[in-house]
Design a protein around this motif. Structure first.
Motif, PDB file in Angstrom:
ATOM      1  N   MET A 100       0.866  -1.184   0.000  1.00 39.79           N
ATOM      2  CA  MET A 100       0.000   0.000   0.000  1.00 39.79           C
ATOM      3  C   MET A 100       0.900   1.230   0.000  1.00 39.79           C
ATOM      4  SD  MET A 100      -2.845  -1.081   2.873  1.00 39.79           S
ATOM      5  CE  MET A 100      -1.649  -1.352   4.172  1.00 39.79           C
ATOM      6  N   THR A 155      -0.719  -5.359  -6.327  1.00 44.20           N
ATOM      7  CA  THR A 155      -1.440  -6.630  -6.476  1.00 44.20           C
ATOM      8  C   THR A 155      -0.903  -7.625  -5.438  1.00 44.20           C
ATOM      9  OG1 THR A 155       0.118  -7.284  -8.189  1.00 44.20           O
ATOM     10  CG2 THR A 155      -1.967  -6.350  -8.915  1.00 44.20           C
ATOM     11  N   GLY A 210      -8.977  -3.668  -0.467  1.00 44.26           N
ATOM     12  CA  GLY A 210      -9.820  -2.705  -1.183  1.00 44.26           C
ATOM     13  C   GLY A 210     -10.836  -2.058  -0.253  1.00 44.26           C
ATOM     14  N   SER A 241     -10.056   6.183   2.691  1.00 40.68           N
ATOM     15  CA  SER A 241     -10.401   7.326   1.849  1.00 40.68           C
ATOM     16  C   SER A 241     -11.517   8.156   2.484  1.00 40.68           C
ATOM     17  CB  SER A 241     -10.812   6.819   0.462  1.00 40.68           C
ATOM     18  OG  SER A 241     -11.382   7.851  -0.290  1.00 40.68           O
ATOM     19  N   GLY A 253       0.902   5.696  -0.465  1.00 41.01           N
ATOM     20  CA  GLY A 253       0.199   6.968  -0.630  1.00 41.01           C
ATOM     21  C   GLY A 253       1.176   8.103  -0.401  1.00 41.01           C
ATOM     22  N   LYS A 256      -8.961   0.362   1.862  1.00 39.87           N
ATOM     23  CA  LYS A 256      -8.684   1.563   1.059  1.00 39.87           C
ATOM     24  C   LYS A 256      -9.894   2.501   1.038  1.00 39.87           C
ATOM     25  CE  LYS A 256      -7.785   2.868  -3.742  1.00 39.87           C
ATOM     26  NZ  LYS A 256      -7.516   2.413  -5.107  1.00 39.87           N
ATOM     27  N   ARG A 257     -11.082   1.937   0.849  1.00 34.72           N
ATOM     28  CA  ARG A 257     -12.301   2.739   0.809  1.00 34.72           C
ATOM     29  C   ARG A 257     -12.547   3.423   2.153  1.00 34.72           C
ATOM     30  NH1 ARG A 257     -17.236   1.733   2.581  1.00 34.72           N
ATOM     31  NH2 ARG A 257     -16.857  -0.477   3.003  1.00 34.72           N
ATOM     32  N   ILE A 302      -5.569   8.793   1.615  1.00 33.36           N
ATOM     33  CA  ILE A 302      -5.573   8.188   0.287  1.00 33.36           C
ATOM     34  C   ILE A 302      -4.399   7.210   0.170  1.00 33.36           C
ATOM     35  CG2 ILE A 302      -5.465   8.654  -2.209  1.00 33.36           C
ATOM     36  CD1 ILE A 302      -7.959   9.787  -0.718  1.00 33.36           C
ATOM     37  N   ILE A 303      -4.685   5.973  -0.186  1.00 33.79           N
ATOM     38  CA  ILE A 303      -3.620   5.009  -0.495  1.00 33.79           C
ATOM     39  C   ILE A 303      -3.964   4.285  -1.795  1.00 33.79           C
ATOM     40  CG2 ILE A 303      -2.835   4.541   1.876  1.00 33.79           C
ATOM     41  CD1 ILE A 303      -4.466   1.785   1.415  1.00 33.79           C
ATOM     42  N   GLU A 304      -2.915   3.814  -2.463  1.00 29.07           N
ATOM     43  CA  GLU A 304      -3.093   2.924  -3.607  1.00 29.07           C
ATOM     44  C   GLU A 304      -2.604   1.541  -3.216  1.00 29.07           C
ATOM     45  OE1 GLU A 304      -4.726   3.660  -6.286  1.00 29.07           O
ATOM     46  OE2 GLU A 304      -5.007   5.708  -5.588  1.00 29.07           O
ATOM     47  N   MET A 305      -3.170   0.525  -3.869  1.00 30.68           N
ATOM     48  CA  MET A 305      -2.812  -0.852  -3.567  1.00 30.68           C
ATOM     49  C   MET A 305      -2.017  -1.466  -4.714  1.00 30.68           C
ATOM     50  SD  MET A 305      -6.697  -1.970  -2.717  1.00 30.68           S
ATOM     51  CE  MET A 305      -6.384  -3.683  -3.216  1.00 30.68           C
TER      52      MET A 305
END
Lengths: 156, 156
Positions: free
Chosen positions: A50, A117, A100, A107, A52, A103-104, A112-115
Protein backbone atom coordinates in the motif's frame (compact mmCIF):
# COMPACT_ATOMS: atom_id res chain seq x y z
CA UNK A 1 5.95 0.47 20.60
CA UNK A 2 2.45 1.68 19.79
CA UNK A 3 -0.18 -0.29 17.89
CA UNK A 4 -1.20 0.91 14.44
CA UNK A 5 -3.90 3.59 14.75
CA UNK A 6 -5.66 1.89 11.84
CA UNK A 7 -6.38 -1.45 13.53
CA UNK A 8 -10.11 -0.71 13.84
CA UNK A 9 -10.34 -0.09 10.10
CA UNK A 10 -8.60 -3.38 9.25
CA UNK A 11 -10.81 -5.22 11.75
CA UNK A 12 -13.98 -3.70 10.26
CA UNK A 13 -12.89 -4.65 6.74
CA UNK A 14 -12.11 -8.26 7.69
CA UNK A 15 -15.47 -8.65 9.44
CA UNK A 16 -17.24 -6.98 6.51
CA UNK A 17 -15.63 -9.11 3.79
CA UNK A 18 -14.57 -12.55 5.00
CA UNK A 19 -17.73 -14.02 6.59
CA UNK A 20 -19.69 -13.28 3.41
CA UNK A 21 -16.98 -14.48 1.02
CA UNK A 22 -16.26 -17.67 2.96
CA UNK A 23 -19.66 -18.50 4.50
CA UNK A 24 -17.73 -18.92 7.77
CA UNK A 25 -18.25 -17.22 11.13
CA UNK A 26 -15.32 -14.94 11.98
CA UNK A 27 -14.64 -13.04 15.20
CA UNK A 28 -11.83 -11.08 16.79
CA UNK A 29 -9.96 -13.05 19.47
CA UNK A 30 -7.45 -11.67 21.94
CA UNK A 31 -5.48 -8.48 21.88
CA UNK A 32 -3.57 -6.90 19.03
CA UNK A 33 0.18 -7.17 19.54
CA UNK A 34 3.21 -5.47 18.04
CA UNK A 35 5.21 -8.10 16.23
CA UNK A 36 8.75 -8.97 17.22
CA UNK A 37 10.85 -10.14 14.24
CA UNK A 38 9.61 -11.01 10.78
CA UNK A 39 8.45 -14.62 11.04
CA UNK A 40 5.07 -14.96 9.33
CA UNK A 41 2.35 -15.97 11.79
CA UNK A 42 0.39 -18.46 9.66
CA UNK A 43 1.32 -21.04 6.99
CA UNK A 44 -0.32 -19.34 4.00
CA UNK A 45 -0.27 -15.57 3.63
CA UNK A 46 -1.50 -12.98 1.16
CA UNK A 47 0.62 -9.83 1.11
CA UNK A 48 -0.29 -6.56 -0.54
CA UNK A 49 1.67 -3.32 -0.76
CA UNK A 50 0.00 0.00 0.00
CA UNK A 51 1.39 3.39 -0.90
CA UNK A 52 0.20 6.97 -0.63
CA UNK A 53 1.59 10.49 -0.36
CA UNK A 54 2.27 9.99 3.36
CA UNK A 55 2.31 6.21 3.64
CA UNK A 56 4.28 3.22 2.49
CA UNK A 57 3.13 0.01 4.07
CA UNK A 58 1.81 -3.50 3.55
CA UNK A 59 -1.00 -5.70 4.77
CA UNK A 60 -0.64 -9.44 5.33
CA UNK A 61 -3.56 -11.85 5.75
CA UNK A 62 -2.10 -15.03 7.26
CA UNK A 63 -4.00 -18.27 7.97
CA UNK A 64 -3.15 -21.21 10.18
CA UNK A 65 -3.34 -24.49 8.24
CA UNK A 66 -6.50 -25.76 9.94
CA UNK A 67 -8.22 -22.39 9.56
CA UNK A 68 -7.84 -22.16 5.78
CA UNK A 69 -8.63 -25.88 5.26
CA UNK A 70 -11.77 -25.47 7.40
CA UNK A 71 -12.85 -22.39 5.45
CA UNK A 72 -12.44 -24.27 2.18
CA UNK A 73 -14.26 -27.33 3.49
CA UNK A 74 -17.20 -25.03 4.31
CA UNK A 75 -17.08 -23.27 0.94
CA UNK A 76 -16.82 -26.50 -1.07
CA UNK A 77 -19.02 -28.65 1.17
CA UNK A 78 -16.39 -31.39 1.34
CA UNK A 79 -13.28 -32.31 3.32
CA UNK A 80 -10.09 -30.59 2.09
CA UNK A 81 -6.66 -31.98 3.02
CA UNK A 82 -4.16 -30.08 0.90
CA UNK A 83 -3.34 -26.42 0.41
CA UNK A 84 -3.37 -26.34 -3.38
CA UNK A 85 -3.07 -23.56 -5.98
CA UNK A 86 -6.81 -22.94 -5.86
CA UNK A 87 -6.52 -22.12 -2.15
CA UNK A 88 -3.43 -19.93 -2.73
CA UNK A 89 -5.34 -17.97 -5.38
CA UNK A 90 -8.33 -17.58 -3.07
CA UNK A 91 -6.09 -16.27 -0.26
CA UNK A 92 -4.75 -13.71 -2.74
CA UNK A 93 -8.30 -12.72 -3.63
CA UNK A 94 -9.39 -12.44 0.04
CA UNK A 95 -6.35 -10.21 0.65
CA UNK A 96 -7.16 -8.07 -2.36
CA UNK A 97 -10.80 -7.55 -1.44
CA UNK A 98 -10.12 -6.84 2.25
CA UNK A 99 -7.40 -4.35 1.27
CA UNK A 100 -9.82 -2.70 -1.18
CA UNK A 101 -12.33 -2.32 1.65
CA UNK A 102 -9.58 -0.84 3.86
CA UNK A 103 -8.68 1.56 1.06
CA UNK A 104 -12.30 2.74 0.81
CA UNK A 105 -12.61 3.25 4.58
CA UNK A 106 -9.28 5.10 4.73
CA UNK A 107 -10.40 7.33 1.85
CA UNK A 108 -13.63 8.17 3.71
CA UNK A 109 -11.45 9.14 6.68
CA UNK A 110 -9.30 11.38 4.45
CA UNK A 111 -6.30 9.08 3.90
CA UNK A 112 -5.57 8.19 0.29
CA UNK A 113 -3.62 5.01 -0.50
CA UNK A 114 -3.09 2.92 -3.61
CA UNK A 115 -2.81 -0.85 -3.57
CA UNK A 116 -0.39 -3.13 -5.38
CA UNK A 117 -1.44 -6.63 -6.48
CA UNK A 118 -1.31 -9.46 -3.93
CA UNK A 119 1.44 -12.04 -3.61
CA UNK A 120 0.74 -15.33 -1.82
CA UNK A 121 3.46 -17.10 0.18
CA UNK A 122 3.02 -20.67 1.41
CA UNK A 123 5.44 -22.42 3.75
CA UNK A 124 6.35 -23.08 7.38
CA UNK A 125 8.83 -20.87 9.25
CA UNK A 126 8.94 -18.25 6.53
CA UNK A 127 10.40 -14.83 7.20
CA UNK A 128 9.21 -11.88 5.11
CA UNK A 129 10.92 -8.54 5.18
CA UNK A 130 9.99 -5.35 3.36
CA UNK A 131 11.48 -1.89 3.41
CA UNK A 132 9.04 -0.47 5.92
CA UNK A 133 10.74 -0.04 9.25
CA UNK A 134 7.61 0.87 11.20
CA UNK A 135 6.28 -1.61 13.77
CA UNK A 136 3.90 -4.29 12.56
CA UNK A 137 0.63 -4.77 14.44
CA UNK A 138 -0.89 -8.27 14.45
CA UNK A 139 -4.71 -8.47 14.72
CA UNK A 140 -5.94 -12.00 15.64
CA UNK A 141 -9.21 -13.53 14.43
CA UNK A 142 -10.80 -16.93 14.90
CA UNK A 143 -13.01 -19.23 12.85
CA UNK A 144 -14.58 -22.53 13.99
CA UNK A 145 -11.57 -24.40 12.57
CA UNK A 146 -8.64 -22.17 13.56
CA UNK A 147 -7.09 -18.74 13.70
CA UNK A 148 -5.93 -16.22 11.17
CA UNK A 149 -4.17 -12.90 11.47
CA UNK A 150 -4.04 -9.53 9.78
CA UNK A 151 -0.67 -7.85 10.04
CA UNK A 152 -0.01 -4.26 9.01
CA UNK A 153 2.75 -1.72 9.39
CA UNK A 154 0.49 1.11 8.23
CA UNK A 155 1.23 3.79 10.80
CA UNK A 156 1.30 7.53 11.14
CA UNK B 1 6.17 -23.17 -23.45
CA UNK B 2 8.54 -20.49 -24.70
CA UNK B 3 11.23 -18.76 -22.68
CA UNK B 4 10.78 -15.08 -21.86
CA UNK B 5 12.07 -12.94 -24.75
CA UNK B 6 13.65 -10.68 -22.15
CA UNK B 7 16.10 -13.20 -20.68
CA UNK B 8 19.11 -11.49 -22.28
CA UNK B 9 18.16 -8.19 -20.66
CA UNK B 10 17.87 -9.76 -17.20
CA UNK B 11 21.17 -11.58 -17.73
CA UNK B 12 22.92 -8.37 -18.79
CA UNK B 13 21.58 -6.52 -15.74
CA UNK B 14 22.67 -9.23 -13.30
CA UNK B 15 26.18 -9.32 -14.79
CA UNK B 16 26.32 -5.51 -14.80
CA UNK B 17 25.20 -5.04 -11.20
CA UNK B 18 26.05 -8.00 -8.96
CA UNK B 19 29.80 -8.54 -9.47
CA UNK B 20 30.46 -4.87 -8.66
CA UNK B 21 28.06 -4.71 -5.71
CA UNK B 22 29.25 -7.97 -4.17
CA UNK B 23 32.93 -8.09 -5.21
CA UNK B 24 32.18 -11.67 -6.34
CA UNK B 25 32.68 -13.30 -9.74
CA UNK B 26 29.35 -14.20 -11.33
CA UNK B 27 28.69 -16.15 -14.50
CA UNK B 28 25.75 -17.72 -16.31
CA UNK B 29 25.60 -21.50 -15.90
CA UNK B 30 23.41 -23.89 -17.83
CA UNK B 31 20.29 -23.28 -19.83
CA UNK B 32 17.28 -21.17 -18.96
CA UNK B 33 14.26 -23.29 -18.16
CA UNK B 34 10.55 -22.67 -17.94
CA UNK B 35 9.51 -23.31 -14.35
CA UNK B 36 7.04 -26.01 -13.43
CA UNK B 37 5.02 -25.10 -10.31
CA UNK B 38 5.65 -22.25 -7.91
CA UNK B 39 8.28 -23.58 -5.50
CA UNK B 40 10.99 -20.94 -5.03
CA UNK B 41 14.36 -22.13 -6.29
CA UNK B 42 16.65 -20.75 -3.58
CA UNK B 43 16.34 -20.22 0.19
CA UNK B 44 16.33 -16.43 0.23
CA UNK B 45 14.58 -14.46 -2.48
CA UNK B 46 13.94 -10.84 -3.34
CA UNK B 47 10.72 -10.28 -5.31
CA UNK B 48 9.72 -7.14 -7.11
CA UNK B 49 6.57 -6.36 -9.05
CA UNK B 50 6.78 -4.74 -12.49
CA UNK B 51 3.87 -3.11 -14.30
CA UNK B 52 3.43 -1.17 -17.52
CA UNK B 53 0.76 -0.41 -20.11
CA UNK B 54 1.25 -3.83 -21.72
CA UNK B 55 2.92 -5.78 -18.92
CA UNK B 56 2.23 -7.07 -15.46
CA UNK B 57 4.99 -9.25 -14.14
CA UNK B 58 7.52 -9.86 -11.39
CA UNK B 59 11.21 -10.59 -11.03
CA UNK B 60 12.63 -12.87 -8.34
CA UNK B 61 16.33 -13.03 -7.38
CA UNK B 62 16.77 -16.26 -5.44
CA UNK B 63 20.00 -17.45 -3.76
CA UNK B 64 21.03 -20.89 -2.55
CA UNK B 65 22.15 -20.77 1.08
CA UNK B 66 25.86 -21.29 0.37
CA UNK B 67 25.82 -18.72 -2.45
CA UNK B 68 24.51 -15.84 -0.34
CA UNK B 69 26.67 -16.78 2.67
CA UNK B 70 29.73 -16.90 0.39
CA UNK B 71 28.90 -13.52 -1.14
CA UNK B 72 28.59 -11.99 2.32
CA UNK B 73 31.81 -13.60 3.53
CA UNK B 74 33.57 -11.94 0.57
CA UNK B 75 31.91 -8.57 1.18
CA UNK B 76 32.60 -8.56 4.93
CA UNK B 77 35.98 -10.33 4.80
CA UNK B 78 34.90 -12.84 7.44
CA UNK B 79 33.06 -16.16 7.73
CA UNK B 80 29.27 -15.80 7.84
CA UNK B 81 27.08 -18.63 9.20
CA UNK B 82 23.60 -17.20 9.52
CA UNK B 83 21.19 -15.51 7.12
CA UNK B 84 20.28 -12.50 9.26
CA UNK B 85 18.22 -9.35 8.67
CA UNK B 86 21.25 -7.55 7.25
CA UNK B 87 21.49 -10.20 4.52
CA UNK B 88 17.74 -10.09 3.87
CA UNK B 89 17.93 -6.31 3.43
CA UNK B 90 20.90 -6.65 1.09
CA UNK B 91 19.04 -9.23 -1.05
CA UNK B 92 16.18 -6.71 -1.30
CA UNK B 93 18.64 -4.05 -2.36
CA UNK B 94 20.33 -6.31 -4.97
CA UNK B 95 16.87 -7.09 -6.35
CA UNK B 96 15.94 -3.43 -6.47
CA UNK B 97 19.11 -2.33 -8.27
CA UNK B 98 19.06 -5.20 -10.79
CA UNK B 99 15.39 -4.47 -11.55
CA UNK B 100 16.22 -0.77 -11.96
CA UNK B 101 18.89 -1.74 -14.49
CA UNK B 102 16.37 -3.99 -16.28
CA UNK B 103 13.89 -1.10 -16.33
CA UNK B 104 16.49 1.19 -17.94
CA UNK B 105 17.41 -1.40 -20.59
CA UNK B 106 13.75 -2.11 -21.36
CA UNK B 107 13.09 1.62 -21.69
CA UNK B 108 15.97 1.95 -24.17
CA UNK B 109 14.33 -0.89 -26.14
CA UNK B 110 10.98 0.94 -26.11
CA UNK B 111 9.24 -0.96 -23.30
CA UNK B 112 8.13 1.14 -20.34
CA UNK B 113 7.64 -0.53 -16.95
CA UNK B 114 7.35 0.74 -13.41
CA UNK B 115 8.76 -1.11 -10.40
CA UNK B 116 7.19 -1.77 -7.01
CA UNK B 117 9.37 -2.05 -3.89
CA UNK B 118 11.07 -5.36 -3.12
CA UNK B 119 9.87 -7.95 -0.65
CA UNK B 120 12.32 -10.53 0.71
CA UNK B 121 11.17 -14.06 1.57
CA UNK B 122 13.40 -16.45 3.56
CA UNK B 123 12.58 -20.11 4.11
CA UNK B 124 12.92 -23.63 2.73
CA UNK B 125 10.24 -25.16 0.51
CA UNK B 126 8.38 -21.90 0.05
CA UNK B 127 5.78 -21.51 -2.68
CA UNK B 128 5.06 -18.04 -4.03
CA UNK B 129 2.13 -17.33 -6.29
CA UNK B 130 1.14 -14.08 -7.94
CA UNK B 131 -1.65 -13.20 -10.32
CA UNK B 132 0.46 -13.47 -13.45
CA UNK B 133 -0.44 -16.61 -15.33
CA UNK B 134 2.36 -16.36 -17.89
CA UNK B 135 5.19 -18.93 -17.76
CA UNK B 136 8.14 -18.15 -15.50
CA UNK B 137 11.63 -18.42 -16.97
CA UNK B 138 14.48 -19.35 -14.61
CA UNK B 139 17.96 -18.01 -15.49
CA UNK B 140 20.76 -19.78 -13.56
CA UNK B 141 24.00 -18.13 -12.42
CA UNK B 142 26.96 -19.34 -10.40
CA UNK B 143 29.39 -17.81 -7.94
CA UNK B 144 32.45 -19.52 -6.38
CA UNK B 145 30.30 -20.56 -3.40
CA UNK B 146 27.03 -21.58 -5.04
CA UNK B 147 24.22 -20.82 -7.43
CA UNK B 148 21.52 -18.21 -7.66
CA UNK B 149 18.63 -17.69 -10.04
CA UNK B 150 16.67 -14.92 -11.64
CA UNK B 151 13.07 -15.81 -12.33
CA UNK B 152 10.71 -13.68 -14.37
CA UNK B 153 7.30 -14.03 -15.95
CA UNK B 154 7.78 -10.87 -18.01
CA UNK B 155 6.57 -11.99 -21.43
CA UNK B 156 4.97 -10.61 -24.52
Amino acid sequence: MALSPYTQIFEASVLNVLPTMTMTSVSRCGDCVVKDGNLVTGIVSGIIGMAGPKHHASMTLSFEREAILGIFATMLGEHVETINDEILDAVGEFTNIICGDVKRRLSEAGTIIEMATPLVVFGADVRIRDRVTKPTTVIPFETPSGKFFVETNLGV
